[in-house]
Enzyme design. Structure first.
Site, PDB file in Angstrom:
ATOM      1  CG  MET A 128      64.031  39.181   3.276  1.00  0.00           C
ATOM      2  SD  MET A 128      63.202  39.771   4.763  1.00  0.00           S
ATOM      3  CE  MET A 128      61.649  38.900   4.607  1.00  0.00           C
TER       4      MET A 128
ATOM      5  CB  CYS B  56      73.380  38.323   0.387  1.00  0.00           C
ATOM      6  SG  CYS B  56      72.594  36.887   1.157  1.00  0.00           S
TER       7      CYS B  56
ATOM      8  NE  ARG C 200      64.385  40.699   8.158  1.00  0.00           N
ATOM      9  CZ  ARG C 200      64.163  39.429   7.857  1.00  0.00           C
ATOM     10  NH1 ARG C 200      63.191  38.773   8.447  1.00  0.00           N
ATOM     11  NH2 ARG C 200      64.870  38.816   6.943  1.00  0.00           N
TER      12      ARG C 200
END
Length: 332
Positions: free
Chosen positions: A17, A98, A232
């Site tokens: 990330m 991405c 996440r």
């Protein structure tokens, strides 16, 4: 696969990330799980080749560790893969997932799904240069190119080039009109499409990414696929990782308690601050450690309010830890 690299066991991994999975975050995550595969945040070939910082730095404790590369020039990708191998990375991953504008402008990320031959050329060049695995992380489609045939053709091209391990984010990406955050949430998940890929390419090692919040969900995915990548949830609820070794890998070793993790982070924080890091650079990754535990809100508040100050020291973490109510005291 030209370089005969041994694939990295990839049953459970933590997603790369941007601006988050730095070496401090990875050191922290490694204390929680000894077996999970860790990823760097995406690093561009331009930063590695032309940047003034050391974009390949990591702590030895982080292994198994994968460098995620952003780029599309086969010569540059091969050069950076070689540097990664020299530095000791366990594998190199190509970012084809991405969707951000700055990534598209650099001609890498999800837009590369539309150029499977270019991705294949990068894989070949990288494998000629290194002996570690070269892997790909991608989406299930982009924009209106989101039928199964499009995904199947892309995977066939990279597999023919020698890539044996893929991580599939089970959402398509909209290259225009959605922010990176929206691209993680708005396009619907399609796990069935990833399952179909595994059926059509049984020889490939395929991991799934997207929407997985519990280890029970991870174990369900492992009935169909070779690996699960969690993103996440590993940041908002890092204590989830403390059960990975037992539930995913069958380890019988006792995991560290969150209090023990904090104690083991203290000497690391001191060492890093002596080398120029600020307290907040490290503490920010630990805010969610006590999620669901009495005192967690006070822990977060103290670290958030004072941790970013220039004079913050490891002592602040001990003060925050004192606000956590010991679970064993609650039952006595």
């Amino acid at each position: 696969m030209k370089n005969n690299a041994v694939l990295l066991g990839h049953r459970f991994s933590i997603a790369p990330m941007l601006d988050w999975t730095d070496k401090h975050c990875r050191y922290f995550h490694r204390l929680l799980s000894q077996h999970a595969v860790l990823y760097t945040e995406m690093v561009t070939t331009g930063a590695i080749i032309h940047g003034s910082g050391d974009y390949l730095a990591f702590n030895e404790e982080e292994h198994p560790l994968v460098l995620q590369l952003g780029g599309s020039n086969p010569v540059d990708m091969a050069h950076c893969a070689k540097l990664a191998q020299q530095r000791g990375y366990d594998a190199v991953n190509i970012n084809v997932g991405c969707p951000s504008d700055r990534v598209q402008n650099g001609m890498f990320g999800a837009c590369l799904m539309a150029q499977p031959q270019l991705v294949a050329d990068c894989i070949k060049a990288m494998q000629d240069a290194v002996d570690i695995p070269v892997t790909v992380k991608t989406r299930i489609g982009i924009d209106d190119s989101d039928d199964y045939q499009f995904l199947q053709d892309f995977v066939a091209a990279v597999a023919d080039a020698g890539c044996q391990q893929l991580i599939i984010h089970a959402r398509k990406a909209w290259l225009k009109g959605l922010s990176p955050k929206e691209n993680r949430e708005v396009p619907p998940l399609n796990y069935q499409r990833v399952y179909q890929l595994k059926q059509d390419f049984p020889q490939l090692d395929i991991s799934i990414n997207g929407g997985i919040k519990t280890l029970q969900q991870a174990r369900e995915q492992l009935q169909y696929l070779d690996g699960v990548m969690v993103g996440r949830e590993a940041y908002s609820n890092p204590l989830l990782l403390s059960e990975v070794d037992a539930l995913i890998y069958g380890s019988t070793a006792l995991p560290l308690t969150p209090q023990q993790v904090v104690q083991q982070m203290l000497p690391y924080i001191e060492r890093q601050m002596q080398q120029g890091a600020r307290f907040w650079h490290i503490a920010r990754h630990m805010l969610g450690l006590f999620q669901g535990v009495p005192g967690a809100r006070q822990w977060r508040r103290l670290l958030s309010e004072k941790g970013h100050l220039a004079d913050a020291t490891p002592e602040l973490m001990l003060q925050a830890l004192a606000l956590i109510k010991p679970l064993d005291n609650l039952t006595n």
